[in-house]
Structure formats: structure tokens, C-alpha cells
Motif scaffolding. Structure first.
Motif, PDB file in Angstrom:
ATOM      1  N   LYS A  18       0.861  -1.180   0.000  1.00 16.74           N
ATOM      2  CA  LYS A  18       0.000   0.000   0.000  1.00 16.74           C
ATOM      3  C   LYS A  18       0.899   1.232   0.000  1.00 16.74           C
ATOM      4  O   LYS A  18       2.030   1.180   0.479  1.00 16.74           O
ATOM      5  N   PRO A  19       0.435   2.334  -0.556  1.00 17.36           N
ATOM      6  CA  PRO A  19       1.256   3.542  -0.656  1.00 17.36           C
ATOM      7  C   PRO A  19       1.662   4.081   0.716  1.00 17.36           C
ATOM      8  O   PRO A  19       0.914   3.957   1.689  1.00 17.36           O
ATOM      9  N   ALA A  20       2.832   4.671   0.773  1.00 19.80           N
ATOM     10  CA  ALA A  20       3.334   5.283   2.002  1.00 19.80           C
ATOM     11  C   ALA A  20       3.802   6.700   1.692  1.00 19.80           C
ATOM     12  O   ALA A  20       4.104   7.030   0.547  1.00 19.80           O
ATOM     13  N   ALA A  21       3.866   7.506   2.710  1.00 20.00           N
ATOM     14  CA  ALA A  21       4.349   8.875   2.547  1.00 20.00           C
ATOM     15  C   ALA A  21       5.860   8.854   2.373  1.00 20.00           C
ATOM     16  O   ALA A  21       6.558   8.081   3.014  1.00 20.00           O
ATOM     17  N   GLY A  22       6.359   9.678   1.502  1.00 16.31           N
ATOM     18  CA  GLY A  22       7.800   9.788   1.306  1.00 16.31           C
ATOM     19  C   GLY A  22       8.208   9.412  -0.107  1.00 16.31           C
ATOM     20  O   GLY A  22       7.405   8.952  -0.917  1.00 16.31           O
ATOM     21  N   THR A  23       9.495   9.643  -0.386  1.00 15.14           N
ATOM     22  CA  THR A  23      10.046   9.328  -1.700  1.00 15.14           C
ATOM     23  C   THR A  23      11.336   8.531  -1.535  1.00 15.14           C
ATOM     24  O   THR A  23      11.943   8.504  -0.475  1.00 15.14           O
ATOM     25  N   CYS A  24      11.733   7.895  -2.616  1.00 11.54           N
ATOM     26  CA  CYS A  24      12.962   7.111  -2.642  1.00 11.54           C
ATOM     27  C   CYS A  24      14.167   8.041  -2.650  1.00 11.54           C
ATOM     28  O   CYS A  24      14.197   9.036  -3.375  1.00 11.54           O
ATOM     29  N   SER A  25      15.166   7.742  -1.847  1.00 15.83           N
ATOM     30  CA  SER A  25      16.365   8.580  -1.793  1.00 15.83           C
ATOM     31  C   SER A  25      17.286   8.327  -2.985  1.00 15.83           C
ATOM     32  O   SER A  25      18.186   9.123  -3.256  1.00 15.83           O
ATOM     33  N   ARG A  26      17.076   7.258  -3.724  1.00 18.26           N
ATOM     34  CA  ARG A  26      17.943   6.924  -4.857  1.00 18.26           C
ATOM     35  C   ARG A  26      17.432   7.494  -6.169  1.00 18.26           C
ATOM     36  O   ARG A  26      18.188   8.054  -6.949  1.00 18.26           O
ATOM     37  N   CYS A  27      16.115   7.326  -6.434  1.00 18.90           N
ATOM     38  CA  CYS A  27      15.602   7.752  -7.736  1.00 18.90           C
ATOM     39  C   CYS A  27      14.519   8.824  -7.641  1.00 18.90           C
ATOM     40  O   CYS A  27      14.139   9.403  -8.647  1.00 18.90           O
ATOM     41  N   GLY A  28      13.971   9.069  -6.442  1.00 14.14           N
ATOM     42  CA  GLY A  28      12.937  10.071  -6.285  1.00 14.14           C
ATOM     43  C   GLY A  28      11.531   9.556  -6.525  1.00 14.14           C
ATOM     44  O   GLY A  28      10.579  10.330  -6.529  1.00 14.14           O
ATOM     45  N   GLY A  29      11.375   8.253  -6.730  1.00 14.64           N
ATOM     46  CA  GLY A  29      10.058   7.656  -6.944  1.00 14.64           C
ATOM     47  C   GLY A  29       9.282   7.547  -5.636  1.00 14.64           C
ATOM     48  O   GLY A  29       9.786   7.829  -4.554  1.00 14.64           O
ATOM     49  N   GLY A  30       8.046   7.110  -5.736  1.00 12.37           N
ATOM     50  CA  GLY A  30       7.196   6.964  -4.565  1.00 12.37           C
ATOM     51  C   GLY A  30       7.562   5.736  -3.744  1.00 12.37           C
ATOM     52  O   GLY A  30       8.179   4.801  -4.228  1.00 12.37           O
ATOM     53  N   ALA A  31       7.149   5.744  -2.486  1.00 16.26           N
ATOM     54  CA  ALA A  31       7.436   4.629  -1.590  1.00 16.26           C
ATOM     55  C   ALA A  31       6.146   3.904  -1.246  1.00 16.26           C
ATOM     56  O   ALA A  31       5.062   4.473  -1.313  1.00 16.26           O
ATOM     57  N   SER A  32       6.280   2.622  -0.906  1.00 15.64           N
ATOM     58  CA  SER A  32       5.127   1.850  -0.463  1.00 15.64           C
ATOM     59  C   SER A  32       5.554   0.873   0.625  1.00 15.64           C
ATOM     60  O   SER A  32       6.698   0.429   0.665  1.00 15.64           O
ATOM     61  N   VAL A  33       4.610   0.574   1.515  1.00 19.83           N
ATOM     62  CA  VAL A  33       4.833  -0.406   2.572  1.00 19.83           C
ATOM     63  C   VAL A  33       4.358  -1.745   2.028  1.00 19.83           C
ATOM     64  O   VAL A  33       3.234  -1.866   1.557  1.00 19.83           O
ATOM     65  N   ILE A  55       9.720  -1.218   3.438  1.00 19.18           N
ATOM     66  CA  ILE A  55       9.370  -0.034   2.653  1.00 19.18           C
ATOM     67  C   ILE A  55      10.196  -0.115   1.375  1.00 19.18           C
ATOM     68  O   ILE A  55      11.426  -0.168   1.431  1.00 19.18           O
ATOM     69  N   ILE A  56       9.503  -0.172   0.235  1.00 20.73           N
ATOM     70  CA  ILE A  56      10.194  -0.321  -1.045  1.00 20.73           C
ATOM     71  C   ILE A  56       9.797   0.811  -1.982  1.00 20.73           C
ATOM     72  O   ILE A  56       8.751   1.437  -1.824  1.00 20.73           O
ATOM     73  N   CYS A  57      10.657   1.076  -2.951  1.00 23.93           N
ATOM     74  CA  CYS A  57      10.389   2.093  -3.961  1.00 23.93           C
ATOM     75  C   CYS A  57       9.489   1.493  -5.036  1.00 23.93           C
ATOM     76  O   CYS A  57       9.706   0.364  -5.479  1.00 23.93           O
ATOM     77  N   THR A  58       8.475   2.236  -5.464  1.00 24.43           N
ATOM     78  CA  THR A  58       7.561   1.731  -6.488  1.00 24.43           C
ATOM     79  C   THR A  58       8.145   1.851  -7.889  1.00 24.43           C
ATOM     80  O   THR A  58       7.690   1.176  -8.801  1.00 24.43           O
ATOM     81  N   PHE A  59       9.180   2.680  -8.070  1.00 23.43           N
ATOM     82  CA  PHE A  59       9.746   2.886  -9.394  1.00 23.43           C
ATOM     83  C   PHE A  59      10.948   1.967  -9.650  1.00 23.43           C
ATOM     84  O   PHE A  59      10.978   1.226 -10.618  1.00 23.43           O
ATOM     85  N   CYS A  60      11.950   2.001  -8.765  1.00 26.03           N
ATOM     86  CA  CYS A  60      13.171   1.216  -9.012  1.00 26.03           C
ATOM     87  C   CYS A  60      13.203  -0.100  -8.237  1.00 26.03           C
ATOM     88  O   CYS A  60      14.049  -0.947  -8.502  1.00 26.03           O
ATOM     89  N   GLY A  61      12.308  -0.290  -7.269  1.00 23.83           N
ATOM     90  CA  GLY A  61      12.244  -1.542  -6.527  1.00 23.83           C
ATOM     91  C   GLY A  61      13.262  -1.679  -5.409  1.00 23.83           C
ATOM     92  O   GLY A  61      13.405  -2.755  -4.841  1.00 23.83           O
ATOM     93  N   ALA A  62      13.955  -0.610  -5.068  1.00 25.18           N
ATOM     94  CA  ALA A  62      14.957  -0.667  -4.005  1.00 25.18           C
ATOM     95  C   ALA A  62      14.277  -0.812  -2.644  1.00 25.18           C
ATOM     96  O   ALA A  62      13.209  -0.256  -2.401  1.00 25.18           O
ATOM     97  N   MET A  63      14.899  -1.582  -1.760  1.00 31.35           N
ATOM     98  CA  MET A  63      14.381  -1.746  -0.406  1.00 31.35           C
ATOM     99  C   MET A  63      14.962  -0.624   0.446  1.00 31.35           C
ATOM    100  O   MET A  63      16.174  -0.558   0.660  1.00 31.35           O
ATOM    101  N   LEU A  64      14.101   0.272   0.912  1.00 25.10           N
ATOM    102  CA  LEU A  64      14.554   1.431   1.661  1.00 25.10           C
ATOM    103  C   LEU A  64      14.713   1.135   3.152  1.00 25.10           C
ATOM    104  O   LEU A  64      15.616   1.646   3.789  1.00 25.10           O
ATOM    105  N   LYS A  65      13.837   0.312   3.705  1.00 23.16           N
ATOM    106  CA  LYS A  65      13.922  -0.065   5.114  1.00 23.16           C
ATOM    107  C   LYS A  65      13.172  -1.369   5.300  1.00 23.16           C
ATOM    108  O   LYS A  65      12.162  -1.609   4.665  1.00 23.16           O
TER     109      LYS A  65
END
Length: 68
Positions: A18-33, A55-65
Motif C-alpha cells: 500500500k502507498p506510504a508517505a515519502g520518496t525514494c532517496s535513490r531515484c525520487g520515486g514513490g514509496a510503499s509499505v 518499505i520499497i520504492c515503487t519505481f526502481c524496486g529498491a528496499m529502503l527499510k
């Protein structure tokens, strides 16, 4: 002489997200839980799995936390 070779692999799957507040620090895409599942297989037979949140990025798929 007998030599045994066993195959062990590990897969990660997103069960739901589901969508989460914040953006990816690597590409600037949206984040989701996401509810994640890690499955470890030994000779194609699953013998261990674990469910956890990340918490993962919806654009690049990076695991943020990850929350294990």
C-alpha cells in the motif's frame, strides 16, 4: 568416490503493498509499505519461510527499510 551437489535458493515475494508517505532517496520515486515473504528452498522443496514488512520504492524496486 561419491560427490553430492545440492541446490539451495532463496526468493523474496511481495504479498501485498500500500502507498506510504515519502520518496525514494535513490531515484525520487514513490514509496510503499509491503508485506514480504522470504522462502528458502533446498532441492526445490521449501523448508523455511518468513513474513516481514519493508518499505520499497515503487519505481526502481529498491528496499529502503525493512522491519524483521
Amino acid at each position: 568416490m561419491v560427490c553430492f551437489c545440492f541446490l539451495v535458493d532463496q526468493t523474496r515475494k511481495v504479498k501485498r503493498s500500500k502507498p506510504a508517505a515519502g520518496t525514494c532517496s535513490r531515484c525520487g520515486g514513490g514509496a510503499s509499505v509491503a508485506d514480504m515473504m522470504t522462502q528458502t528452498r533446498f532441492c526445490f522443496v521449501p523448508f523455511y519461510w518468513k513474513n516481514w514488512k519493508a518499505i520499497i520504492c515503487t519505481f526502481c524496486g529498491a528496499m529502503l527499510k525493512s522491519y524483521r
